[in-house]
Write a protein that holds these residues in place. Structure first.
Motif, PDB file in Angstrom:
ATOM      1  N   SER A  55      67.554  70.194  38.547  1.00  0.00           N
ATOM      2  CA  SER A  55      68.543  69.542  39.480  1.00  0.00           C
ATOM      3  C   SER A  55      67.810  68.439  40.565  1.00  0.00           C
ATOM      4  CB  SER A  55      69.570  70.563  40.326  1.00  0.00           C
ATOM      5  OG  SER A  55      68.793  71.119  41.420  1.00  0.00           O
ATOM      6  N   VAL A  56      66.703  68.554  40.838  1.00  0.00           N
ATOM      7  CA  VAL A  56      65.933  67.713  41.619  1.00  0.00           C
ATOM      8  C   VAL A  56      65.803  66.372  41.010  1.00  0.00           C
ATOM      9  CG1 VAL A  56      63.776  67.250  42.696  1.00  0.00           C
ATOM     10  CG2 VAL A  56      65.070  69.534  43.205  1.00  0.00           C
ATOM     11  N   TYR A  57      65.584  66.662  39.437  1.00  0.00           N
ATOM     12  CA  TYR A  57      64.940  65.361  38.590  1.00  0.00           C
ATOM     13  C   TYR A  57      66.097  64.265  38.774  1.00  0.00           C
ATOM     14  CZ  TYR A  57      64.102  62.745  34.571  1.00  0.00           C
ATOM     15  OH  TYR A  57      63.817  61.587  33.594  1.00  0.00           O
ATOM     16  N   TRP A  58      67.335  64.686  38.892  1.00  0.00           N
ATOM     17  CA  TRP A  58      68.447  63.695  38.975  1.00  0.00           C
ATOM     18  C   TRP A  58      68.877  63.247  40.323  1.00  0.00           C
ATOM     19  CZ3 TRP A  58      69.120  62.226  34.308  1.00  0.00           C
ATOM     20  CH2 TRP A  58      68.867  62.789  33.242  1.00  0.00           C
ATOM     21  N   ASN A  59      68.122  63.733  41.533  1.00  0.00           N
ATOM     22  CA  ASN A  59      68.213  63.303  42.788  1.00  0.00           C
ATOM     23  C   ASN A  59      67.277  62.748  43.699  1.00  0.00           C
ATOM     24  OD1 ASN A  59      71.192  64.156  42.775  1.00  0.00           O
ATOM     25  ND2 ASN A  59      70.621  66.250  42.686  1.00  0.00           N
ATOM     26  N   ASN A  60      66.306  62.086  42.925  1.00  0.00           N
ATOM     27  CA  ASN A  60      65.040  61.722  43.419  1.00  0.00           C
ATOM     28  C   ASN A  60      65.289  60.790  44.405  1.00  0.00           C
ATOM     29  OD1 ASN A  60      63.357  63.189  41.716  1.00  0.00           O
ATOM     30  ND2 ASN A  60      63.522  61.558  39.895  1.00  0.00           N
ATOM     31  N   CYS A  61      64.263  60.821  45.516  1.00  0.00           N
ATOM     32  CA  CYS A  61      64.367  59.877  46.635  1.00  0.00           C
ATOM     33  C   CYS A  61      63.539  58.664  46.073  1.00  0.00           C
ATOM     34  CB  CYS A  61      63.832  60.504  47.962  1.00  0.00           C
ATOM     35  SG  CYS A  61      62.040  60.982  47.678  1.00  0.00           S
ATOM     36  N   LEU A  62      63.886  57.493  46.595  1.00  0.00           N
ATOM     37  CA  LEU A  62      63.125  56.180  46.330  1.00  0.00           C
ATOM     38  C   LEU A  62      62.360  56.040  47.614  1.00  0.00           C
ATOM     39  CD1 LEU A  62      65.732  53.918  44.658  1.00  0.00           C
ATOM     40  CD2 LEU A  62      64.190  55.448  43.723  1.00  0.00           C
ATOM     41  N   ILE A  63      61.067  55.392  47.282  1.00  0.00           N
ATOM     42  CA  ILE A  63      60.166  55.209  48.278  1.00  0.00           C
ATOM     43  C   ILE A  63      59.609  53.581  48.275  1.00  0.00           C
ATOM     44  CG2 ILE A  63      57.694  55.608  49.344  1.00  0.00           C
ATOM     45  CD1 ILE A  63      58.110  58.524  47.866  1.00  0.00           C
ATOM     46  N   SER A  64      59.647  52.898  49.390  1.00  0.00           N
ATOM     47  CA  SER A  64      59.042  51.716  49.421  1.00  0.00           C
ATOM     48  C   SER A  64      57.775  51.641  50.348  1.00  0.00           C
ATOM     49  CB  SER A  64      60.260  50.795  50.315  1.00  0.00           C
ATOM     50  OG  SER A  64      61.235  50.637  49.310  1.00  0.00           O
ATOM     51  N   LEU A  65      56.753  50.822  49.676  1.00  0.00           N
ATOM     52  CA  LEU A  65      55.447  50.745  50.203  1.00  0.00           C
ATOM     53  C   LEU A  65      55.386  49.375  50.873  1.00  0.00           C
ATOM     54  CD1 LEU A  65      53.137  52.179  47.618  1.00  0.00           C
ATOM     55  CD2 LEU A  65      54.498  53.429  49.582  1.00  0.00           C
ATOM     56  N   HIS A  66      54.964  49.549  52.174  1.00  0.00           N
ATOM     57  CA  HIS A  66      54.676  48.095  52.942  1.00  0.00           C
ATOM     58  C   HIS A  66      53.173  47.770  53.180  1.00  0.00           C
ATOM     59  CE1 HIS A  66      58.948  47.651  53.300  1.00  0.00           C
ATOM     60  NE2 HIS A  66      58.876  49.169  53.650  1.00  0.00           N
ATOM     61  N   PRO A  67      52.444  47.225  52.099  1.00  0.00           N
ATOM     62  CA  PRO A  67      50.926  47.007  52.424  1.00  0.00           C
ATOM     63  C   PRO A  67      50.577  45.958  53.645  1.00  0.00           C
ATOM     64  CG  PRO A  67      51.391  46.343  50.159  1.00  0.00           C
ATOM     65  CD  PRO A  67      52.717  46.827  50.753  1.00  0.00           C
ATOM     66  N   VAL A  68      49.827  46.186  54.334  1.00  0.00           N
ATOM     67  CA  VAL A  68      49.530  45.004  55.418  1.00  0.00           C
ATOM     68  C   VAL A  68      48.038  44.840  55.637  1.00  0.00           C
ATOM     69  CG1 VAL A  68      49.735  44.495  58.007  1.00  0.00           C
ATOM     70  CG2 VAL A  68      51.343  45.665  56.771  1.00  0.00           C
ATOM     71  N   VAL A  69      47.649  43.535  55.721  1.00  0.00           N
ATOM     72  CA  VAL A  69      46.045  43.447  55.846  1.00  0.00           C
ATOM     73  C   VAL A  69      46.006  42.420  56.963  1.00  0.00           C
ATOM     74  CG1 VAL A  69      44.039  42.465  54.735  1.00  0.00           C
ATOM     75  CG2 VAL A  69      45.430  43.657  53.355  1.00  0.00           C
ATOM     76  N   ILE A  70      45.202  42.694  58.004  1.00  0.00           N
ATOM     77  CA  ILE A  70      45.144  42.199  59.092  1.00  0.00           C
ATOM     78  C   ILE A  70      43.538  41.564  59.146  1.00  0.00           C
ATOM     79  CG2 ILE A  70      45.114  42.118  61.769  1.00  0.00           C
ATOM     80  CD1 ILE A  70      47.177  44.577  61.301  1.00  0.00           C
ATOM     81  N   TYR A  71      43.588  40.107  59.272  1.00  0.00           N
ATOM     82  CA  TYR A  71      42.379  39.472  59.360  1.00  0.00           C
ATOM     83  C   TYR A  71      41.870  38.959  60.897  1.00  0.00           C
ATOM     84  CZ  TYR A  71      42.416  39.110  54.271  1.00  0.00           C
ATOM     85  OH  TYR A  71      42.693  39.319  52.968  1.00  0.00           O
TER      86      TYR A  71
END
Length: 87
Positions: A55-71
């Motif tokens: 049942s978990v297979y059909w109810n996955n959560c979606l994740i967003s990644l926010h990569p940041v580089v600071i110079y």
């Protein structure tokens, strides 16, 4: 059709080159005490558990990644950077 698509692609490549050149110029001239922050977003990675039930297979959560580089400029005026990823 192919020539129109190729023309659009070449236009895209030219814009990318100009953007890279502009960012390089900003990095080269970055004053001490200033920051250059580059951010992006990578959306819709699927989160799974290690031992999931069907049942978990059909109810996955979606994740967003926010990569940041600071110079920034270091003590010796050298260009340094630090990276972060926000989930």
């Amino acid at each position: 059709m192919m020539t129109a698509t190729f023309g659009e692609f070449m236009s895209h490549i030219e814009r990318v080159k100009q953007q890279y050149s502009a960012v390089k110029n900003i990095k080269d001239k970055l004053p001490h005490g200033h920051l250059l922050i580059q951010m992006a977003v990578s959306e819709n990675y699927t989160g799974n558990t290690l031992e999931e039930i069907q049942s978990v297979y059909w109810n996955n959560c979606l994740i967003s990644l926010h990569p940041v580089v600071i110079y920034f400029r270091g003590e010796e005026n050298e260009l340094k950077h630090t990276s972060y990823v926000h989930v």
